[in-house]
Design a protein around this motif. Structure first.
Motif, PDB file in Angstrom:
ATOM      1  N   THR A   1       0.368  -0.690  -0.142  1.00 17.81           N
ATOM      2  CA  THR A   1       0.435  -0.019  -0.208  1.00 17.81           C
ATOM      3  C   THR A   1       0.775   1.243   0.376  1.00 17.81           C
ATOM      4  O   THR A   1       1.677   1.144   0.686  1.00 17.81           O
TER       5      THR A   1
ATOM      6  N   VAL B   1      -2.296  11.035   4.057  1.00 19.53           N
ATOM      7  CA  VAL B   1      -4.407  12.002   3.416  1.00 19.53           C
ATOM      8  C   VAL B   1      -4.274  13.533   3.318  1.00 19.53           C
ATOM      9  O   VAL B   1      -3.645  14.232   2.955  1.00 19.53           O
TER      10      VAL B   1
ATOM     11  N   ILE C   1      -3.337  18.258  -8.323  1.00 21.77           N
ATOM     12  CA  ILE C   1      -4.106  16.535  -8.882  1.00 21.77           C
ATOM     13  C   ILE C   1      -4.300  16.608 -10.477  1.00 21.77           C
ATOM     14  O   ILE C   1      -4.598  15.601 -10.878  1.00 21.77           O
TER      15      ILE C   1
ATOM     16  N   LEU D   1     -15.491  11.212 -12.093  1.00 21.42           N
ATOM     17  CA  LEU D   1     -15.674  12.323 -12.435  1.00 21.42           C
ATOM     18  C   LEU D   1     -17.128  12.767 -12.446  1.00 21.42           C
ATOM     19  O   LEU D   1     -17.761  13.243 -12.364  1.00 21.42           O
TER      20      LEU D   1
ATOM     21  N   GLN E   1     -11.878  -2.181  -4.665  1.00 20.01           N
ATOM     22  CA  GLN E   1     -11.943  -1.555  -5.763  1.00 20.01           C
ATOM     23  C   GLN E   1     -13.884  -1.311  -6.058  1.00 20.01           C
ATOM     24  O   GLN E   1     -13.835  -0.578  -6.750  1.00 20.01           O
TER      25      GLN E   1
ATOM     26  N   LEU F   1     -14.573   1.450  -4.648  1.00 16.66           N
ATOM     27  CA  LEU F   1     -13.876   2.804  -4.647  1.00 16.66           C
ATOM     28  C   LEU F   1     -14.840   3.452  -6.323  1.00 16.66           C
ATOM     29  O   LEU F   1     -15.336   4.325  -6.580  1.00 16.66           O
TER      30      LEU F   1
ATOM     31  N   PRO G   1      -4.761  -2.249   6.656  1.00 13.03           N
ATOM     32  CA  PRO G   1      -4.443  -1.988   4.896  1.00 13.03           C
ATOM     33  C   PRO G   1      -5.686  -1.553   4.522  1.00 13.03           C
ATOM     34  O   PRO G   1      -5.606  -0.763   3.969  1.00 13.03           O
TER      35      PRO G   1
ATOM     36  N   THR H   1      -6.432   2.167   2.660  1.00 11.13           N
ATOM     37  CA  THR H   1      -6.884   2.082   1.505  1.00 11.13           C
ATOM     38  C   THR H   1      -7.216   3.152   0.923  1.00 11.13           C
ATOM     39  O   THR H   1      -7.455   3.680   0.233  1.00 11.13           O
TER      40      THR H   1
ATOM     41  N   GLN I   1      -9.543   5.091   3.006  1.00  9.03           N
ATOM     42  CA  GLN I   1      -9.236   6.823   3.169  1.00  9.03           C
ATOM     43  C   GLN I   1      -8.391   7.377   1.883  1.00  9.03           C
ATOM     44  O   GLN I   1      -9.681   8.355   1.581  1.00  9.03           O
ATOM     45  N   LEU I   2      -6.810   7.028   1.761  1.00  7.10           N
ATOM     46  CA  LEU I   2      -5.991   6.847   0.948  1.00  7.10           C
ATOM     47  C   LEU I   2      -7.604   7.522  -0.914  1.00  7.10           C
ATOM     48  O   LEU I   2      -7.119   8.666  -0.935  1.00  7.10           O
ATOM     49  N   ASP I   3      -7.506   6.195  -1.259  1.00  7.50           N
ATOM     50  CA  ASP I   3      -8.263   6.277  -2.384  1.00  7.50           C
ATOM     51  C   ASP I   3      -9.723   7.163  -1.704  1.00  7.50           C
ATOM     52  O   ASP I   3      -9.596   8.160  -3.163  1.00  7.50           O
TER      53      ASP I   3
ATOM     54  N   THR J   1     -10.171  10.119  -1.211  1.00 10.68           N
ATOM     55  CA  THR J   1      -9.677  11.831  -1.360  1.00 10.68           C
ATOM     56  C   THR J   1      -9.222  11.623  -2.049  1.00 10.68           C
ATOM     57  O   THR J   1      -9.440  12.524  -2.726  1.00 10.68           O
ATOM     58  N   ILE J   2      -8.408  10.775  -2.802  1.00 10.90           N
ATOM     59  CA  ILE J   2      -8.162  11.001  -3.690  1.00 10.90           C
ATOM     60  C   ILE J   2      -9.177  11.314  -5.218  1.00 10.90           C
ATOM     61  O   ILE J   2      -8.912  12.247  -5.873  1.00 10.90           O
ATOM     62  N   LYS J   3      -9.902  10.393  -4.754  1.00 15.06           N
ATOM     63  CA  LYS J   3     -11.335  10.419  -5.434  1.00 15.06           C
ATOM     64  C   LYS J   3     -11.918  12.053  -5.195  1.00 15.06           C
ATOM     65  O   LYS J   3     -13.089  12.074  -6.424  1.00 15.06           O
TER      66      LYS J   3
ATOM     67  N   LEU K   1     -10.392  14.890  -4.664  1.00 16.13           N
ATOM     68  CA  LEU K   1     -10.165  15.834  -4.967  1.00 16.13           C
ATOM     69  C   LEU K   1      -9.553  15.680  -6.526  1.00 16.13           C
ATOM     70  O   LEU K   1     -10.328  16.842  -6.606  1.00 16.13           O
ATOM     71  N   LEU K   2      -9.963  14.612  -7.092  1.00 14.75           N
ATOM     72  CA  LEU K   2     -10.135  14.740  -8.507  1.00 14.75           C
ATOM     73  C   LEU K   2     -11.771  14.736  -8.930  1.00 14.75           C
ATOM     74  O   LEU K   2     -11.480  15.611 -10.079  1.00 14.75           O
TER      75      LEU K   2
END
Lengths: 197, 90
Positions: A113, A118, A129, A149, B25, B28, B49, B53, B55-57, B59-61, B63-64
């Protein structure tokens, strides 16, 4: 087109109504999709314009009240491939066979991972980004746009892209990994430690 | 069979147990039923794990969505499209 529905018959008034009420509301999403594909605002404008003209010309293959957004996205994607992508030679084609194997292998669960934090992401208040997304190969970029999106489902993406659902899934998986690698690089350059992927 | 005592709603038609990565997945990609979502939330409580993962993914989603959707189409674009169509049909 997308729904394989029989040819419709519309009066001019109906055509106008479909165009205004079902097609035009998606113009901002369409423009963003065009921009993210071409990475150029003028090209995006041309692409959206072509798409709407085509949509009008083929309006009778669209069944009123069905998924106009997916139908329009599919036309735009095809226009991009046929008219635009040919002009700008893109030599790097992704080896999807490899991607599939990768996804289906036992290896996936043993992936490390990424230790991207974060908090590091939250500090990316500039174009990081957006730049990371734009830096992805166009096929990977496309699935991220459609899923994250625009919120399309696997089945809609499969129809828009003319690929099986399994490929949508593996492409998304790989795209997310690549995006994380890029963001991790940014985090490192911003001075975050332990940002190794 | 543990399948009966602890049914995993992510279980494929072939009866294969989904891996953490696969469940993650589906979450997500927002391809989950309410039941699957619930199952995964419980699963995360005991799987660090997955929790990290996810939380991180996510956050990215998010932000995008907030950083890459901006920019309305130019205002003149709709007019240009309309006039082109008018030319074509007249």
């Amino acid at each position: 087109m997308i729904e394989e529905s029989p040819r419709q018959h519309y009066t001019d008034k109906e055509k106008e109504e479909i165009f205004n009420k079902e097609f035009l509301p998606h113009i901002n999403s369409m423009y963003n999709f065009g921009y993210r594909l071409t990475l150029d605002r003028d090209d995006a404008k041309d692409l959206v314009q072509d798409t709407y003209l085509k949509a009008y010309r083929f309006i009778e293959s669209f069944q009123k009240g069905t998924n106009a957004k997916a139908w329009l996205f599919r036309i735009l994607k095809n226009s991009f491939i046929n008219d635009y992508r040919k002009k700008s030679k893109e030599p790097n084609k992704v080896d999807y066979q490899e991607v599939e194997t990768y996804y289906n292998s036992e290896e996936v669960d043993r992936q490390i991972t990424p230790d991207l934090r974060v908090e590091a992401l939250k500090d990316m208040i500039g174009d990081e980004i957006s730049n990371a997304l734009n830096a992805l190969d166009v096929d990977f970029r496309t699935v991220i746009i459609l899923c994250d999106l625009e919120g399309f489902k696997y089945e809609e993406m499969a129809k828009i892209l003319d690929i099986p659902i399994g490929t949508v899934r593996s492409r998304l998986h790989r795209a997310r990994q690549l995006l994380k690698e890029k963001l991790s690089d940014y985090a490192k350059s911003m001075g975050y430690k332990n940002a190794d992927v | 069979m543990s399948q009966l005592s602890n049914p995993n709603p992510f279980m494929g038609a072939s009866g294969t147990k989904p891996t953490c990565m696969q469940m993650l997945q589906f979450m997500l990609d927002n391809e989950v039923t309410a039941e699957q979502k619930e199952y995964f939330k419980n699963h995360m409580d005991g799987c660090m794990p997955c929790f990290k993962t996810y939380q991180l993914d996510m956050t990215i989603k998010e932000l995008l969505k907030s950083k890459c959707c901006g920019g309305d189409a130019p205002i003149e674009l709709v007019d240009q499209i309309r006039s082109q169509i008018a030319q074509k049909i007249s």
